[in-house]
Scaffold this active site. Sequence first.
Site, PDB file in Angstrom:
ATOM      1  N   ASP A  22       0.861  -1.176   0.000  1.00  0.00           N
ATOM      2  CA  ASP A  22       0.000   0.000   0.000  1.00  0.00           C
ATOM      3  C   ASP A  22       0.899   1.228   0.000  1.00  0.00           C
ATOM      4  OD1 ASP A  22      -2.692   1.235   2.151  1.00  0.00           O
ATOM      5  OD2 ASP A  22      -2.201   1.640   0.067  1.00  0.00           O
ATOM      6  N   GLU A  49      -1.662   0.785  -8.301  1.00  0.00           N
ATOM      7  CA  GLU A  49      -2.299   1.843  -9.073  1.00  0.00           C
ATOM      8  C   GLU A  49      -3.786   1.539  -9.168  1.00  0.00           C
ATOM      9  OE1 GLU A  49      -1.320   4.909 -12.638  1.00  0.00           O
ATOM     10  OE2 GLU A  49      -0.483   2.906 -12.795  1.00  0.00           O
TER      11      GLU A  49
END
Length: 639
Positions: free
Chosen positions: A612, A621
């Site tokens: 993360d 993404e």
Amino acid sequence: MRFSPNPPPEGEGDQRSWWRGIIRERSASGALPLHHRFAAVPLPLRGRVWVLAPWIFLTAAAPQGPAINLNQLGFEPADPKTAIVEAEGGPLDWQLLDAAGNTVASGKAQSFGPDAASGATIQRIDFSGFRAPGNGYRIRIGASESAPFDIRPNLYRPLARDALAFFYHQRAGVPIEARIVGEKWARPAGHPHEIATCFAGKDERGTEWAGCPYSLDVTGGWYDAGDHGKYLVNGGISLWTLLDVVERNPKALPQAAGGAPGVLAEARYEMEFLLRMQVPEGTQLSVPVGKPKPVPGKPVWETAPPPFAAIDASGMAHQKVADRWWTALPTPPHKDDRERRLYPPTTAATLNLAATAAQCARIWRKADPAFAARCLAAAERAYAAAKRNPDVYATNSFTGSGGYGDNDVSDEFFWAAAELFTTTGKAAYRAAVEASPHFRGEAGAPSWPQVATLGTIVLATRPSTLPPAEVQRLRASLVAAADRFLADAPANGYRIPFPNRYDWGSNSNLLNRAMLLGLAFDLTGNEKYRAGVIDVADYLLGRNPNGVSYVSGYGTRAMRNPHHRFWAPSLDPNLPGPPPGVLSGGPNSTAMVDQVAMKLKGHCAPQRCWADDVHAYALNEVAINWNAPLVWVAAWLAE
């Protein structure tokens, strides 16, 4: 496409562009701040010990009991309910606790054993028999407890709406209004009144491009991902998926509260942009024609474009409009001051326009006949242009945006012909459908470079003049694909209908499979297909070895730091994190090319190759073609 162009879901793509993107973004953004260089991720063979990637540095003592992973949102009362336990030894005893801590159910876990996908030894808890609605339930094993979760009806309706709202947040050309999204996520318009002309001059290989004799107003549309590019091929499958939500069920996702756009309004916003990307009539352009010739020992993306030729480009669609150079992290859309250019038309982009515009003509035929007629005219022009220019392919010649290269457009031809035939009934389109090898091929999970199944879905589920026997055969193909997906589930400990291969955007690949499982349920009524869709939702919302929800705002440990130029508070505390309902690309063990992923490479089981981290563009993404199937699946579950 994305910052440093992401490859297709099956892991193919422009490696050269990836690495150049890495170099450019690193030079633009500088060294990682301390709190990003020490991003916590779980590594394999360490139970639930969390380490600081990539230096293998312990941050806390290991929990006293086993990890218990489940859907952190919860379960509908009558649906299957499964939790996964990472523990060795014999089957463990478990208790289901209510919010007050009372034991309301108990049992013994079922052993699965070692699991290559997660790198753990797995036990499973099935508590499907418990159906009492309530909030704050937990599973307990010894000293360990799961994340809290709910059991209630209508569980997925808010998720469907928030997943759709992602597209409003990604809009270019208009301000994102506080009255709709709240003050936190409001921003001025990015690229308003966008008038762009074609790239001209030398590209990064030294190839000379002549440009074009016109400019186009390409205002609007959706930003593709964490960057500011707008792409036809990824916009096409994303738009189709949203329109399919409402075409298969007109009552799905009605107008949201607070003035947020409904699914048709949001889809139309992108459709208008796609229409603006069509080449004007009477246009001659010089473009590479033909497939690049492979060079022994070199990947295809390192080959030079094929020879240039003058073509009648009338009616074709430009591949993309994007920045000439990559923007740094972070760069809110309204602060992007880079040069914007149209990039050459391609056959694939043109067929994406033909397919979605034909779908548009069908959907708006009664609600807005003028718009429907405009869409149909654009679709037929585009299809004719693609037939006239069947081998104009994208090249990975330009930095600042993704290539979306695809050297096989037979599936795009089939999809576009299927949409046009279904909309118009014309014999020429039916002939093109029946002549395609994809008409009798196997269905599979769709993705932007593999869209034949979209044509199969249309022919199998929308009224047309195809003989009933052919319609039944096509439906059987969709069900057979769903059966193949379900056959993958027994081999992995977390029981998801997916093979042990985690490519770029693996979460979207899984959701595209879930779409076909949902269709198989619609066609057969067999509950095993619904159970497969729920397994996918469970995995994405917390039943995974990382113990996270890959959807922002959903779950107690949800994704917070996507690779995105605006949702980047870890880089600029004045910027917001992601709004609820945004899907992370997910684990990627095959194309670990960003600076975060490269530190994990060789140290993570496939499902654990994730972080993360705003810099982890290969792992974390977001993208329109990833959120679109999340909308579809959440809306389907909400029914």
